[in-house]
Write a protein that holds these residues in place. Sequence first.
Motif, PDB file in Angstrom:
ATOM      1  N   PRO A  55       8.891  -1.969   6.987  1.00  0.00           N
ATOM      2  CA  PRO A  55       7.985  -1.734   5.852  1.00  0.00           C
ATOM      3  C   PRO A  55       6.893  -2.797   5.729  1.00  0.00           C
ATOM      4  O   PRO A  55       5.723  -2.457   5.497  1.00  0.00           O
ATOM      5  CB  PRO A  55       8.920  -1.766   4.637  1.00  0.00           C
ATOM      6  CG  PRO A  55      10.259  -1.404   5.172  1.00  0.00           C
ATOM      7  CD  PRO A  55      10.308  -1.921   6.585  1.00  0.00           C
ATOM      8  N   GLU A  56       7.243  -4.066   5.920  1.00  0.00           N
ATOM      9  CA  GLU A  56       6.216  -5.107   5.740  1.00  0.00           C
ATOM     10  C   GLU A  56       5.134  -5.024   6.816  1.00  0.00           C
ATOM     11  O   GLU A  56       3.984  -5.373   6.576  1.00  0.00           O
ATOM     12  CB  GLU A  56       6.831  -6.514   5.682  1.00  0.00           C
ATOM     13  CG  GLU A  56       7.554  -6.969   6.912  1.00  0.00           C
ATOM     14  CD  GLU A  56       9.048  -6.638   6.874  1.00  0.00           C
ATOM     15  OE1 GLU A  56       9.450  -5.674   6.172  1.00  0.00           O
ATOM     16  OE2 GLU A  56       9.807  -7.346   7.571  1.00  0.00           O
ATOM     17  N   GLN A  58       4.103  -2.169   8.120  1.00  0.00           N
ATOM     18  CA  GLN A  58       3.255  -1.038   7.713  1.00  0.00           C
ATOM     19  C   GLN A  58       2.256  -1.483   6.643  1.00  0.00           C
ATOM     20  O   GLN A  58       1.080  -1.132   6.699  1.00  0.00           O
ATOM     21  CB  GLN A  58       4.116   0.119   7.193  1.00  0.00           C
ATOM     22  CG  GLN A  58       3.307   1.373   6.881  1.00  0.00           C
ATOM     23  CD  GLN A  58       4.172   2.528   6.393  1.00  0.00           C
ATOM     24  OE1 GLN A  58       5.402   2.407   6.349  1.00  0.00           O
ATOM     25  NE2 GLN A  58       3.547   3.622   6.032  1.00  0.00           N
ATOM     26  N   ASP A  79      11.370   0.300  -1.096  1.00  0.00           N
ATOM     27  CA  ASP A  79      11.862  -0.970  -0.546  1.00  0.00           C
ATOM     28  C   ASP A  79      11.294  -2.185  -1.258  1.00  0.00           C
ATOM     29  O   ASP A  79      11.137  -3.239  -0.656  1.00  0.00           O
ATOM     30  CB  ASP A  79      11.498  -1.100   0.956  1.00  0.00           C
ATOM     31  CG  ASP A  79      12.065   0.053   1.773  1.00  0.00           C
ATOM     32  OD1 ASP A  79      13.159   0.514   1.431  1.00  0.00           O
ATOM     33  OD2 ASP A  79      11.410   0.475   2.725  1.00  0.00           O
ATOM     34  N   TYR A  81       8.305  -2.608  -2.091  1.00  0.00           N
ATOM     35  CA  TYR A  81       6.887  -2.772  -1.781  1.00  0.00           C
ATOM     36  C   TYR A  81       6.092  -1.793  -2.622  1.00  0.00           C
ATOM     37  O   TYR A  81       6.121  -0.592  -2.360  1.00  0.00           O
ATOM     38  CB  TYR A  81       6.604  -2.498  -0.298  1.00  0.00           C
ATOM     39  CG  TYR A  81       7.158  -3.554   0.605  1.00  0.00           C
ATOM     40  CD1 TYR A  81       6.413  -4.682   0.919  1.00  0.00           C
ATOM     41  CD2 TYR A  81       8.445  -3.430   1.130  1.00  0.00           C
ATOM     42  CE1 TYR A  81       6.937  -5.666   1.732  1.00  0.00           C
ATOM     43  CE2 TYR A  81       8.966  -4.412   1.943  1.00  0.00           C
ATOM     44  CZ  TYR A  81       8.219  -5.525   2.243  1.00  0.00           C
ATOM     45  OH  TYR A  81       8.740  -6.492   3.035  1.00  0.00           O
ATOM     46  N   LEU A  84       3.985   0.821  -0.861  1.00  0.00           N
ATOM     47  CA  LEU A  84       4.578   1.931  -0.110  1.00  0.00           C
ATOM     48  C   LEU A  84       5.166   2.934  -1.085  1.00  0.00           C
ATOM     49  O   LEU A  84       5.684   2.566  -2.141  1.00  0.00           O
ATOM     50  CB  LEU A  84       5.686   1.439   0.830  1.00  0.00           C
ATOM     51  CG  LEU A  84       5.254   0.541   1.984  1.00  0.00           C
ATOM     52  CD1 LEU A  84       6.488   0.132   2.794  1.00  0.00           C
ATOM     53  CD2 LEU A  84       4.244   1.235   2.877  1.00  0.00           C
ATOM     54  N   ARG A  86       7.699   6.236  -1.068  1.00  0.00           N
ATOM     55  CA  ARG A  86       8.636   6.965  -0.199  1.00  0.00           C
ATOM     56  C   ARG A  86       8.839   8.360  -0.752  1.00  0.00           C
ATOM     57  O   ARG A  86       9.122   8.541  -1.929  1.00  0.00           O
ATOM     58  CB  ARG A  86       9.975   6.249  -0.098  1.00  0.00           C
ATOM     59  CG  ARG A  86      10.962   7.044   0.751  1.00  0.00           C
ATOM     60  CD  ARG A  86      12.266   6.323   1.033  1.00  0.00           C
ATOM     61  NE  ARG A  86      12.151   5.383   2.126  1.00  0.00           N
ATOM     62  CZ  ARG A  86      12.417   4.099   2.051  1.00  0.00           C
ATOM     63  NH1 ARG A  86      12.822   3.564   0.921  1.00  0.00           N
ATOM     64  NH2 ARG A  86      12.302   3.337   3.108  1.00  0.00           N
ATOM     65  N   GLU A 127      10.313   8.403   8.816  1.00  0.00           N
ATOM     66  CA  GLU A 127      11.641   7.798   9.028  1.00  0.00           C
ATOM     67  C   GLU A 127      12.624   8.849   9.542  1.00  0.00           C
ATOM     68  O   GLU A 127      13.328   8.639  10.516  1.00  0.00           O
ATOM     69  CB  GLU A 127      12.152   7.173   7.730  1.00  0.00           C
ATOM     70  CG  GLU A 127      11.359   5.948   7.301  1.00  0.00           C
ATOM     71  CD  GLU A 127      11.951   5.250   6.086  1.00  0.00           C
ATOM     72  OE1 GLU A 127      12.766   5.851   5.354  1.00  0.00           O
ATOM     73  OE2 GLU A 127      11.582   4.070   5.858  1.00  0.00           O
ATOM     74  N   ARG A 274       7.424   7.301   4.683  1.00  0.00           N
ATOM     75  CA  ARG A 274       6.912   6.137   3.959  1.00  0.00           C
ATOM     76  C   ARG A 274       5.399   6.172   4.056  1.00  0.00           C
ATOM     77  O   ARG A 274       4.853   6.259   5.140  1.00  0.00           O
ATOM     78  CB  ARG A 274       7.391   4.888   4.688  1.00  0.00           C
ATOM     79  CG  ARG A 274       8.324   4.045   3.934  1.00  0.00           C
ATOM     80  CD  ARG A 274       8.904   2.929   4.746  1.00  0.00           C
ATOM     81  NE  ARG A 274       8.166   2.461   5.881  1.00  0.00           N
ATOM     82  CZ  ARG A 274       8.756   1.960   6.975  1.00  0.00           C
ATOM     83  NH1 ARG A 274      10.056   1.865   7.074  1.00  0.00           N
ATOM     84  NH2 ARG A 274       8.039   1.533   7.966  1.00  0.00           N
TER      85      ARG A 274
END
Length: 284
Positions: A55-56, A58, A79, A81, A84, A86, A127, A274
């Motif tokens: 994730p980080e 992205q 997550d 973030y 992001l 989801r 994902e 995501r």
Amino acid sequence: MESWPFAVRPLTASLGAELSGLRLDADMDEALFRAVYRAFLRFQVLLFPPQDLAPERQVALARRFGEVQVHVMNQYHADGYPELYRLSNLDENGRPSGRHPDKGTLAWHTDGSWQRVTGQATIIYGEVMPEQGGETHFCDMYGAYERLDEAWKRRIAGLRAVHNLDFSRKRRHGEDPLTEAQRRARPPVDHPVVRTHPDTGRKCLYLGDHAETIVGMPYEEGRLLIEELNALAVHADLTYEHRWRARELLIWDNRCVMHRATPYDAATQARVIRRATVLGEVPA
Ligand SMILES: [Fe+2]
């Protein structure tokens, strides 16, 4: 022939390209990123073959394109973030819940058109992907404009459309409506029906499912005009239909494409994506 510092495989004759030989989990130097951005302008939709992407990473990639949007619907933040979002149909036990997470994505639209500063790039990492359905389709809005006849071009020159997230959500499903605070934070905005892409200088149609009506026109007349143009915008030979494999990354330019998801059986198939959306500019 243009030259690129990576392998480029066009996905259709008009839009979309797969870029391979790039590692998304590592920092790109400025020259490499400029080439990716040039490909983004040239092909409108970029596909990267399956690879792991934390994730980080992205979020870091999205920040190279510009300011990353923190979505008004904070129930989707992924997550930890806030950049992001989801979309998942899984329940708390990781099984398909039968509930589609956002039916609004099934109609042709362009991300963030309901904001004053609209979406530039959307960056989706897949994902988990269903075996059937759950595709993402893209249509070319430069081509959509260019194929209008002169009478249509004259008719829509200078028109502005009102874009309204509350309208598109209520109209499509009425599930999970905006809260009063979310609605107040995102009042309807108007944008030109024909916009000029700030980087390429090319004209394109700019409408989609968030477009509600036309400024200065009776409501129903504006509705009809938008429906007509949204239907005229989609041409089979100017469309790319993406059938996902898990762990692929797609990046597209919301300023010159519309997209939609296709349905899948949310009761038996899993689909988890995501998404990061990069903010662009006020359309002109
Ligand atoms: Fe979207």
